[in-house]
Design a protein around this motif. Structure first.
Motif, short mmCIF file in Angstrom:
data_model
loop_
_atom_site.label_atom_id
_atom_site.label_comp_id
_atom_site.label_asym_id
_atom_site.label_seq_id
_atom_site.Cartn_x
_atom_site.Cartn_y
_atom_site.Cartn_z
N THR A 197 41.20 -74.94 -81.29
CA THR A 197 40.99 -75.36 -81.91
C THR A 197 42.14 -76.24 -82.49
N LYS B 92 44.20 -79.07 -84.42
CA LYS B 92 43.87 -80.23 -86.27
C LYS B 92 44.91 -81.86 -85.46
N PHE B 93 44.32 -81.57 -84.88
CA PHE B 93 44.45 -83.25 -84.04
C PHE B 93 43.38 -83.96 -82.91
N LYS C 20 39.66 -83.52 -83.67
CA LYS C 20 40.24 -82.06 -84.64
C LYS C 20 39.59 -81.29 -85.05
N ASN C 21 40.19 -80.27 -85.16
CA ASN C 21 39.13 -79.21 -85.32
C ASN C 21 37.49 -79.00 -84.22
N LEU D 67 50.03 -76.45 -85.07
CA LEU D 67 48.35 -77.91 -85.16
C LEU D 67 47.52 -77.13 -84.45
N ASN E 164 46.65 -73.62 -83.29
CA ASN E 164 45.64 -73.14 -83.24
C ASN E 164 45.18 -72.10 -81.77
#
Length: 122
Positions: free
Chosen positions: A54, A56-57, A89-90, A117, A119
């Motif tokens: 997951t 963050k980009f 992202k996410n 970033l 994950n």
């Protein structure tokens, strides 16, 4: 000191891998310290996969040759040469190449790819 307003990348950073995947980062954290964006050329071997993640980009992928599978929120998406995708992202995603031929593609990450970033799940 150079005052050029461009940089030709002739020696991308080859990311060490243990799964047979070729990752050549042309611009990004590992190559030129750029944390805003990363651009990488990749070749995923047949039957390759990596764990769900997951990031963050945002990640943009453009398929050059072969096919690549994406599992996004339990939906399976298969892209082939000439197709592209943006994954926000996410978003929980798994990347793989369950096919019999290698998949060559470009990946662009905003902000740049960084291990802290991404994950990845164990």
């Amino acid at each position: 000191m150079s005052n050029k307003k461009y940089h030709v990348q002739k020696k991308p950073f080859v990311v060490p891998t243990t799964d047979g995947k070729l990752i050549e980062e042309h611009f990004g954290n590992a190559t030129d310290g750029n944390s805003d964006v990363s651009v990488a050329h990749m070749i995923a071997p047949p039957k390759w996969s990596e764990p769900f993640q997951t990031p963050k980009f945002d990640e943009f992928t453009y398929i050059i040759k072969g096919k690549k599978q994406f599992i996004i929120d339990d939906e399976i998406i298969i892209l082939k040469a000439g197709q592209s995708i943006k994954i926000e992202k996410n978003t929980r995603v798994q990347y793989s190449n369950p096919f019999d031929e290698a998949c060559e593609y470009l990946a662009v990450c905003l902000p740049a790819f960084a291990m802290d970033l991404v994950n990845r799940e164990e």
